[in-house]
Design an enzyme around this catalytic site. Structure first.
Site, mmCIF file in Angstrom:
data_model
loop_
_atom_site.group_PDB
_atom_site.id
_atom_site.type_symbol
_atom_site.label_atom_id
_atom_site.label_comp_id
_atom_site.label_asym_id
_atom_site.label_seq_id
_atom_site.Cartn_x
_atom_site.Cartn_y
_atom_site.Cartn_z
ATOM 1 C CB ILE A 200 -3.873 -2.640 -2.350
ATOM 2 C CG1 ILE A 200 -3.655 -1.900 -3.673
ATOM 3 C CG2 ILE A 200 -4.879 -1.910 -1.459
ATOM 4 C CD1 ILE A 200 -4.838 -2.038 -4.643
ATOM 5 C CE LYS A 201 0.692 -4.559 5.769
ATOM 6 N NZ LYS A 201 1.778 -3.902 6.532
ATOM 7 C CB VAL A 202 -7.349 -4.358 2.784
ATOM 8 C CG1 VAL A 202 -7.307 -3.622 1.452
ATOM 9 C CG2 VAL A 202 -7.458 -5.854 2.553
#
Ligand code: G3P
Length: 217
Positions: A82-84
Protein backbone atom coordinates in the site's frame (compact mmCIF):
# COMPACT_ATOMS: atom_id res chain seq x y z
CA UNK A 1 19.90 -4.16 -5.07
CA UNK A 2 16.42 -5.04 -6.23
CA UNK A 3 15.00 -3.64 -9.46
CA UNK A 4 11.36 -2.62 -9.76
CA UNK A 5 9.67 -1.25 -12.87
CA UNK A 6 7.74 1.99 -12.43
CA UNK A 7 4.76 1.53 -14.74
CA UNK A 8 1.11 0.64 -15.10
CA UNK A 9 1.67 -0.86 -18.54
CA UNK A 10 1.19 -4.62 -18.69
CA UNK A 11 3.20 -5.12 -21.89
CA UNK A 12 6.21 -3.42 -20.29
CA UNK A 13 5.91 -5.55 -17.16
CA UNK A 14 5.50 -8.73 -19.21
CA UNK A 15 8.59 -8.05 -21.35
CA UNK A 16 10.81 -7.24 -18.36
CA UNK A 17 9.50 -10.11 -16.22
CA UNK A 18 10.33 -12.51 -19.08
CA UNK A 19 13.96 -11.36 -18.91
CA UNK A 20 14.15 -12.50 -15.29
CA UNK A 21 15.43 -9.15 -14.01
CA UNK A 22 12.34 -7.84 -12.19
CA UNK A 23 11.94 -8.04 -8.43
CA UNK A 24 8.78 -5.94 -8.20
CA UNK A 25 6.83 -2.99 -9.57
CA UNK A 26 5.61 0.41 -8.51
CA UNK A 27 2.59 2.27 -9.80
CA UNK A 28 1.05 5.62 -8.99
CA UNK A 29 -2.27 7.28 -9.89
CA UNK A 30 -0.71 9.12 -12.87
CA UNK A 31 0.73 5.91 -14.34
CA UNK A 32 -2.52 3.96 -13.93
CA UNK A 33 -4.64 6.85 -15.26
CA UNK A 34 -2.49 6.80 -18.43
CA UNK A 35 -3.44 3.17 -19.09
CA UNK A 36 -7.21 3.61 -18.72
CA UNK A 37 -9.28 0.49 -17.95
CA UNK A 38 -9.88 -1.11 -14.57
CA UNK A 39 -7.00 -0.22 -12.24
CA UNK A 40 -7.73 -3.16 -9.91
CA UNK A 41 -7.59 -5.58 -12.82
CA UNK A 42 -4.30 -4.06 -14.04
CA UNK A 43 -2.80 -4.31 -10.55
CA UNK A 44 -3.91 -7.94 -10.25
CA UNK A 45 -2.23 -8.79 -13.56
CA UNK A 46 0.97 -6.93 -12.65
CA UNK A 47 1.11 -8.99 -9.43
CA UNK A 48 0.64 -12.21 -11.39
CA UNK A 49 3.47 -11.30 -13.78
CA UNK A 50 5.93 -9.96 -11.22
CA UNK A 51 5.35 -12.35 -8.29
CA UNK A 52 6.96 -9.73 -6.05
CA UNK A 53 6.01 -6.48 -4.28
CA UNK A 54 3.70 -4.23 -6.33
CA UNK A 55 3.02 -0.76 -4.92
CA UNK A 56 -0.53 0.54 -5.36
CA UNK A 57 -1.32 4.05 -4.18
CA UNK A 58 -4.31 5.40 -2.29
CA UNK A 59 -5.95 8.57 -3.60
CA UNK A 60 -7.73 9.53 -0.38
CA UNK A 61 -6.05 12.36 1.50
CA UNK A 62 -7.51 11.73 4.97
CA UNK A 63 -6.39 8.92 7.28
CA UNK A 64 -9.77 7.16 7.38
CA UNK A 65 -10.01 7.17 3.59
CA UNK A 66 -6.42 5.95 3.23
CA UNK A 67 -7.11 3.09 5.62
CA UNK A 68 -10.26 2.07 3.73
CA UNK A 69 -8.58 2.29 0.30
CA UNK A 70 -5.38 0.69 1.57
CA UNK A 71 -7.22 -2.36 2.90
CA UNK A 72 -9.17 -2.63 -0.39
CA UNK A 73 -5.94 -2.48 -2.39
CA UNK A 74 -4.28 -5.08 -0.16
CA UNK A 75 -7.22 -7.43 -0.79
CA UNK A 76 -6.45 -7.46 -4.54
CA UNK A 77 -3.40 -9.69 -4.18
CA UNK A 78 -0.93 -10.80 -1.53
CA UNK A 79 1.87 -8.97 -3.40
CA UNK A 80 0.27 -5.53 -3.05
CA UNK A 81 2.20 -2.94 -1.04
CA UNK A 82 0.00 0.00 0.00
CA UNK A 83 1.46 3.31 -1.10
CA UNK A 84 0.56 6.41 0.91
CA UNK A 85 1.79 9.97 0.42
CA UNK A 86 4.03 11.55 3.05
CA UNK A 87 1.55 13.76 4.89
CA UNK A 88 0.45 13.72 8.53
CA UNK A 89 -2.60 11.71 7.46
CA UNK A 90 -0.30 9.39 5.50
CA UNK A 91 1.98 8.91 8.51
CA UNK A 92 -1.02 8.02 10.71
CA UNK A 93 -2.32 5.63 8.05
CA UNK A 94 1.13 4.03 7.68
CA UNK A 95 1.35 3.37 11.41
CA UNK A 96 -2.14 1.79 11.49
CA UNK A 97 -1.72 -0.28 8.31
CA UNK A 98 1.75 -1.50 9.36
CA UNK A 99 0.38 -2.54 12.76
CA UNK A 100 -2.26 -4.62 10.93
CA UNK A 101 0.58 -6.41 9.13
CA UNK A 102 0.35 -4.57 5.79
CA UNK A 103 3.46 -3.44 3.94
CA UNK A 104 3.42 0.31 3.30
CA UNK A 105 5.45 2.36 0.83
CA UNK A 106 5.61 6.02 1.89
CA UNK A 107 5.89 8.07 -1.27
CA UNK A 108 6.54 11.68 -2.28
CA UNK A 109 9.52 11.84 0.07
CA UNK A 110 11.74 14.85 -0.56
CA UNK A 111 13.73 15.19 2.67
CA UNK A 112 15.72 13.00 5.05
CA UNK A 113 13.47 14.09 7.93
CA UNK A 114 10.42 12.78 6.07
CA UNK A 115 12.18 9.45 5.39
CA UNK A 116 13.15 9.11 9.05
CA UNK A 117 9.57 9.80 10.23
CA UNK A 118 8.21 7.23 7.77
CA UNK A 119 10.69 4.64 9.09
CA UNK A 120 9.59 5.41 12.66
CA UNK A 121 5.98 4.52 11.85
CA UNK A 122 6.94 1.19 10.31
CA UNK A 123 7.05 1.89 6.57
CA UNK A 124 8.30 -1.13 4.63
CA UNK A 125 9.67 1.23 1.95
CA UNK A 126 10.31 4.95 1.61
CA UNK A 127 10.41 6.47 -1.86
CA UNK A 128 12.53 9.57 -2.32
CA UNK A 129 11.87 11.11 -5.75
CA UNK A 130 15.41 11.77 -6.92
CA UNK A 131 14.57 12.90 -10.47
CA UNK A 132 12.03 15.48 -9.33
CA UNK A 133 14.66 16.96 -7.00
CA UNK A 134 17.14 17.10 -9.89
CA UNK A 135 14.40 18.84 -11.92
CA UNK A 136 14.36 21.76 -9.47
CA UNK A 137 18.15 22.09 -9.35
CA UNK A 138 18.82 19.99 -6.22
CA UNK A 139 20.78 16.73 -6.23
CA UNK A 140 18.35 13.89 -5.65
CA UNK A 141 21.00 11.27 -5.01
CA UNK A 142 22.38 13.33 -2.09
CA UNK A 143 19.04 12.74 -0.36
CA UNK A 144 19.23 9.00 -1.11
CA UNK A 145 22.72 8.90 0.45
CA UNK A 146 21.48 10.63 3.63
CA UNK A 147 18.67 8.10 3.93
CA UNK A 148 21.08 5.14 3.54
CA UNK A 149 23.11 6.62 6.37
CA UNK A 150 20.09 7.14 8.65
CA UNK A 151 18.63 3.68 8.02
CA UNK A 152 21.98 1.93 8.52
CA UNK A 153 22.95 3.78 11.69
CA UNK A 154 19.43 3.58 13.13
CA UNK A 155 19.11 -0.09 12.11
CA UNK A 156 15.66 0.59 10.63
CA UNK A 157 14.07 -2.32 8.77
CA UNK A 158 12.59 0.15 6.26
CA UNK A 159 13.94 -0.26 2.73
CA UNK A 160 15.15 2.67 0.68
CA UNK A 161 13.37 2.60 -2.68
CA UNK A 162 14.97 5.12 -5.01
CA UNK A 163 12.17 6.49 -7.21
CA UNK A 164 11.67 9.03 -9.97
CA UNK A 165 14.70 7.57 -11.71
CA UNK A 166 15.56 9.31 -14.96
CA UNK A 167 18.63 7.48 -16.31
CA UNK A 168 20.94 4.48 -15.68
CA UNK A 169 23.37 6.62 -13.66
CA UNK A 170 20.67 7.05 -10.98
CA UNK A 171 20.35 3.24 -10.84
CA UNK A 172 24.10 2.62 -10.61
CA UNK A 173 24.58 5.31 -7.96
CA UNK A 174 21.71 3.80 -5.97
CA UNK A 175 23.32 0.33 -6.16
CA UNK A 176 26.75 1.69 -5.19
CA UNK A 177 25.47 3.52 -2.12
CA UNK A 178 23.59 0.46 -0.84
CA UNK A 179 19.99 1.39 -1.65
CA UNK A 180 17.65 -1.58 -1.29
CA UNK A 181 15.61 -0.95 -4.44
CA UNK A 182 15.60 1.26 -7.52
CA UNK A 183 12.36 1.64 -9.43
CA UNK A 184 12.71 2.84 -12.99
CA UNK A 185 10.58 3.35 -16.09
CA UNK A 186 10.92 0.57 -18.69
CA UNK A 187 12.73 2.96 -21.05
CA UNK A 188 15.48 3.57 -18.46
CA UNK A 189 15.84 -0.18 -17.82
CA UNK A 190 16.13 -0.63 -21.59
CA UNK A 191 18.99 1.91 -21.61
CA UNK A 192 20.85 -0.23 -19.04
CA UNK A 193 21.10 -3.01 -21.63
CA UNK A 194 22.72 -0.91 -24.30
CA UNK A 195 26.38 -0.36 -25.08
CA UNK A 196 27.66 0.30 -28.60
CA UNK A 197 30.83 -1.74 -27.98
CA UNK A 198 28.70 -4.80 -27.19
CA UNK A 199 26.94 -4.46 -30.56
CA UNK A 200 30.18 -3.78 -32.46
CA UNK A 201 31.94 -6.63 -30.66
CA UNK A 202 29.19 -9.14 -31.42
CA UNK A 203 29.05 -8.07 -35.08
CA UNK A 204 32.82 -8.60 -35.36
CA UNK A 205 32.72 -12.03 -33.69
CA UNK A 206 29.99 -13.21 -36.05
CA UNK A 207 31.73 -11.82 -39.16
CA UNK A 208 35.03 -13.49 -38.20
CA UNK A 209 33.23 -16.75 -37.59
CA UNK A 210 31.42 -16.59 -40.93
CA UNK A 211 34.69 -15.77 -42.74
CA UNK A 212 36.40 -18.80 -41.14
CA UNK A 213 33.47 -21.05 -42.08
CA UNK A 214 33.49 -19.78 -45.69
CA UNK A 215 37.28 -20.37 -45.96
CA UNK A 216 36.80 -24.03 -44.99
CA UNK A 217 34.56 -24.88 -47.96
O1 G3P B 1 6.23 6.17 -9.03
C1 G3P B 1 6.80 7.28 -8.42
C2 G3P B 1 7.92 7.96 -9.16
O2 G3P B 1 8.86 7.02 -9.59
C3 G3P B 1 7.49 8.98 -10.19
O3 G3P B 1 8.51 9.32 -11.07
O4 G3P B 1 9.23 10.25 -13.25
O5 G3P B 1 6.97 10.86 -12.35
O6 G3P B 1 9.05 11.75 -11.30
P1 G3P B 1 8.42 10.63 -12.03
Amino acid sequence: MKLFVDTGNLKEVEALAALGILDGATTNPSLLAKEGGDARQILRQICRLVQGPVSAEVVATDTAGMLREGRELAAIDEHIVIKVPFTKDGVRACKALASEGHRVNVTLVFSAAQAWLAAKVGAAYVSPFVGRLDDIGATGMDLARQIVDIFQRGRYATELLVASVRHPIHIIEAARMGADVATAPAAVIEQCFRHPLTDIGLERFLKDWEKAQAARV
